[in-house]
Motif scaffolding. Sequence first.
Motif, PDB file in Angstrom:
ATOM      1  N   UNK A 128       0.845  -1.188   0.000  1.00 41.79           N
ATOM      2  CA  UNK A 128       0.000   0.000   0.000  1.00 41.79           C
ATOM      3  C   UNK A 128       0.882   1.240   0.000  1.00 41.79           C
ATOM      4  N   UNK A 148       0.808   5.347   1.479  1.00 39.83           N
ATOM      5  CA  UNK A 148       0.120   6.222   2.422  1.00 39.83           C
ATOM      6  C   UNK A 148       0.641   7.649   2.281  1.00 39.83           C
ATOM      7  N   UNK A 195       0.986  11.320   4.420  1.00 38.33           N
ATOM      8  CA  UNK A 195       0.978  11.917   5.740  1.00 38.33           C
ATOM      9  C   UNK A 195       1.244  13.411   5.611  1.00 38.33           C
ATOM     10  N   UNK A 226      -1.776  10.981   9.636  1.00 34.85           N
ATOM     11  CA  UNK A 226      -2.150  10.167   8.488  1.00 34.85           C
ATOM     12  C   UNK A 226      -3.296  10.814   7.716  1.00 34.85           C
ATOM     13  N   UNK A 233      -4.485   1.029  -1.267  1.00 32.20           N
ATOM     14  CA  UNK A 233      -3.895  -0.303  -1.422  1.00 32.20           C
ATOM     15  C   UNK A 233      -3.464  -0.517  -2.868  1.00 32.20           C
ATOM     16  N   UNK A 253       4.554   0.800   1.826  1.00 34.40           N
ATOM     17  CA  UNK A 253       4.734  -0.449   2.566  1.00 34.40           C
ATOM     18  C   UNK A 253       4.941  -1.555   1.548  1.00 34.40           C
ATOM     19  N   UNK A 312       5.355  -4.716   7.372  1.00 23.40           N
ATOM     20  CA  UNK A 312       4.843  -3.562   8.080  1.00 23.40           C
ATOM     21  C   UNK A 312       5.734  -2.349   8.055  1.00 23.40           C
ATOM     22  N   UNK A 318       7.037   1.947  16.538  1.00 28.28           N
ATOM     23  CA  UNK A 318       8.149   2.293  15.651  1.00 28.28           C
ATOM     24  C   UNK A 318       8.888   3.515  16.189  1.00 28.28           C
ATOM     25  N   UNK A 375      11.442   6.542  14.561  1.00 27.53           N
ATOM     26  CA  UNK A 375      12.015   7.158  13.369  1.00 27.53           C
ATOM     27  C   UNK A 375      12.910   8.321  13.778  1.00 27.53           C
ATOM     28  N   UNK A 378      11.553  10.623   6.961  1.00 26.56           N
ATOM     29  CA  UNK A 378      11.775   9.833   8.162  1.00 26.56           C
ATOM     30  C   UNK A 378      12.576   8.591   7.834  1.00 26.56           C
ATOM     31  N   UNK A 391      13.724   4.816   9.527  1.00 27.24           N
ATOM     32  CA  UNK A 391      13.319   3.870  10.564  1.00 27.24           C
ATOM     33  C   UNK A 391      14.522   3.396  11.361  1.00 27.24           C
ATOM     34  N   UNK A 399      11.754  -1.176  15.116  1.00 26.45           N
ATOM     35  CA  UNK A 399      10.323  -1.380  15.207  1.00 26.45           C
ATOM     36  C   UNK A 399      10.025  -2.656  15.965  1.00 26.45           C
ATOM     37  N   UNK A 459       6.834  -5.490  16.472  1.00 26.73           N
ATOM     38  CA  UNK A 459       5.533  -5.969  16.000  1.00 26.73           C
ATOM     39  C   UNK A 459       4.675  -6.487  17.146  1.00 26.73           C
ATOM     40  N   UNK A 475      10.818  10.630  16.280  1.00 27.21           N
ATOM     41  CA  UNK A 475       9.373  10.412  16.251  1.00 27.21           C
ATOM     42  C   UNK A 475       9.057   8.963  16.559  1.00 27.21           C
ATOM     43  N   UNK A 477       1.034  -4.741  12.517  1.00 26.70           N
ATOM     44  CA  UNK A 477       2.224  -4.315  11.786  1.00 26.70           C
ATOM     45  C   UNK A 477       1.962  -3.948  10.329  1.00 26.70           C
ATOM     46  N   UNK A 478       0.936  -4.529   9.724  1.00 28.31           N
ATOM     47  CA  UNK A 478       0.789  -4.344   8.287  1.00 28.31           C
ATOM     48  C   UNK A 478      -0.566  -3.764   7.920  1.00 28.31           C
ATOM     49  N   UNK A 479      -0.560  -2.946   6.876  1.00 29.82           N
ATOM     50  CA  UNK A 479      -1.783  -2.474   6.222  1.00 29.82           C
ATOM     51  C   UNK A 479      -2.647  -1.550   7.059  1.00 29.82           C
ATOM     52  N   UNK A 480      -2.070  -0.951   8.037  1.00 33.25           N
ATOM     53  CA  UNK A 480      -2.785   0.046   8.813  1.00 33.25           C
ATOM     54  C   UNK A 480      -1.952   1.312   8.902  1.00 33.25           C
ATOM     55  N   UNK A 481      -2.664   2.446   9.073  1.00 34.85           N
ATOM     56  CA  UNK A 481      -1.947   3.701   9.210  1.00 34.85           C
ATOM     57  C   UNK A 481      -1.195   3.732  10.530  1.00 34.85           C
ATOM     58  N   UNK A 482      -0.152   4.555  10.565  1.00 29.87           N
ATOM     59  CA  UNK A 482       0.609   4.741  11.784  1.00 29.87           C
ATOM     60  C   UNK A 482       0.192   6.048  12.445  1.00 29.87           C
ATOM     61  N   UNK A 509       1.336   8.957  15.071  1.00 32.99           N
ATOM     62  CA  UNK A 509       2.605   9.508  15.521  1.00 32.99           C
ATOM     63  C   UNK A 509       2.469  10.320  16.799  1.00 32.99           C
ATOM     64  N   UNK A 510       3.514  10.272  17.616  1.00 35.37           N
ATOM     65  CA  UNK A 510       3.613  11.164  18.749  1.00 35.37           C
ATOM     66  C   UNK A 510       4.096  12.533  18.304  1.00 35.37           C
TER      67      UNK A 510
END
Lengths: 117, 113
Positions: free
Chosen positions: A31, A33, A35, A45, A50, A92, A103, B33, B35, B43, B45, B48, B50, B90, B97-102, B104-105
């Motif tokens: 995917x 993304x 930001x 975000x 995808x 990703x 990930x 994670x 960064x 950024x 890495x 990280x 999981x 950051x 771990x996969x396919x989702x947005x992150x 951030x602080x």
Amino acid sequence: SQQGEEDPQALSIQEGENATMNCSYKTSINNLQWYRQNSGRGLVHLILIRSNEREKHSGRLRVTLDTSKKSSSLLITASRAADTASYFCATERPRDAGGTSYGKLTFGQGTILTVHP
Amino acid sequence: DGGITQSPKYLFRKEGQNVTLSCEQNLNHDAMYWYRQDPGQGLRLIYYSQIVNDFQKGDIAEGYSVSREKKESFPLTVTSAQKNPTAFYLCASSKTPSSYEQYFGPGTRLTVT
């Protein structure tokens, strides 16, 4: 090496105009993304698209993905001064046999957008 | 009020000292994670994780160490072995771990002199 490269590096427009930012990448992806980062702050975000999707919308944002050209674009319509920020694409990669890329996001260097009131 | 917090916002250290940056999340996220961001750059890495009690090196892990003893916490230690530690750090988390947005602080700006 950076997976995503944004273009342009900086963009300056007037309020009400549309802003288009582009992102190119080198390898296959799971995917992509987008930001946003205000100066000195964390990232927020915006949209996740995808690899099997071609276009996505969220409010004034429109993202396209062309996997044959390994590129994506972010369009912000009717921009506002509050849209002033840096915008980053992040890719990703698919999970590899060793699971080492699972990930992990790779970020581009960003586009600095300035919207003048 | 769910979110991810980093402390302190600004940190100053003398060269040769180790320093630990805090990262806490109450989002019940599995993955976390770290960064590093240098001026005008994207950024990169560092490390990280999981899942609790497991973590992997990112692209620039040399001179850094982490631990993940609790799901909510992922502290980063910048050791004296890190040649150029001054940067904006950051922390982020994601549901899986996969396919989702992150998420951030707000970041910690570390200055080493």
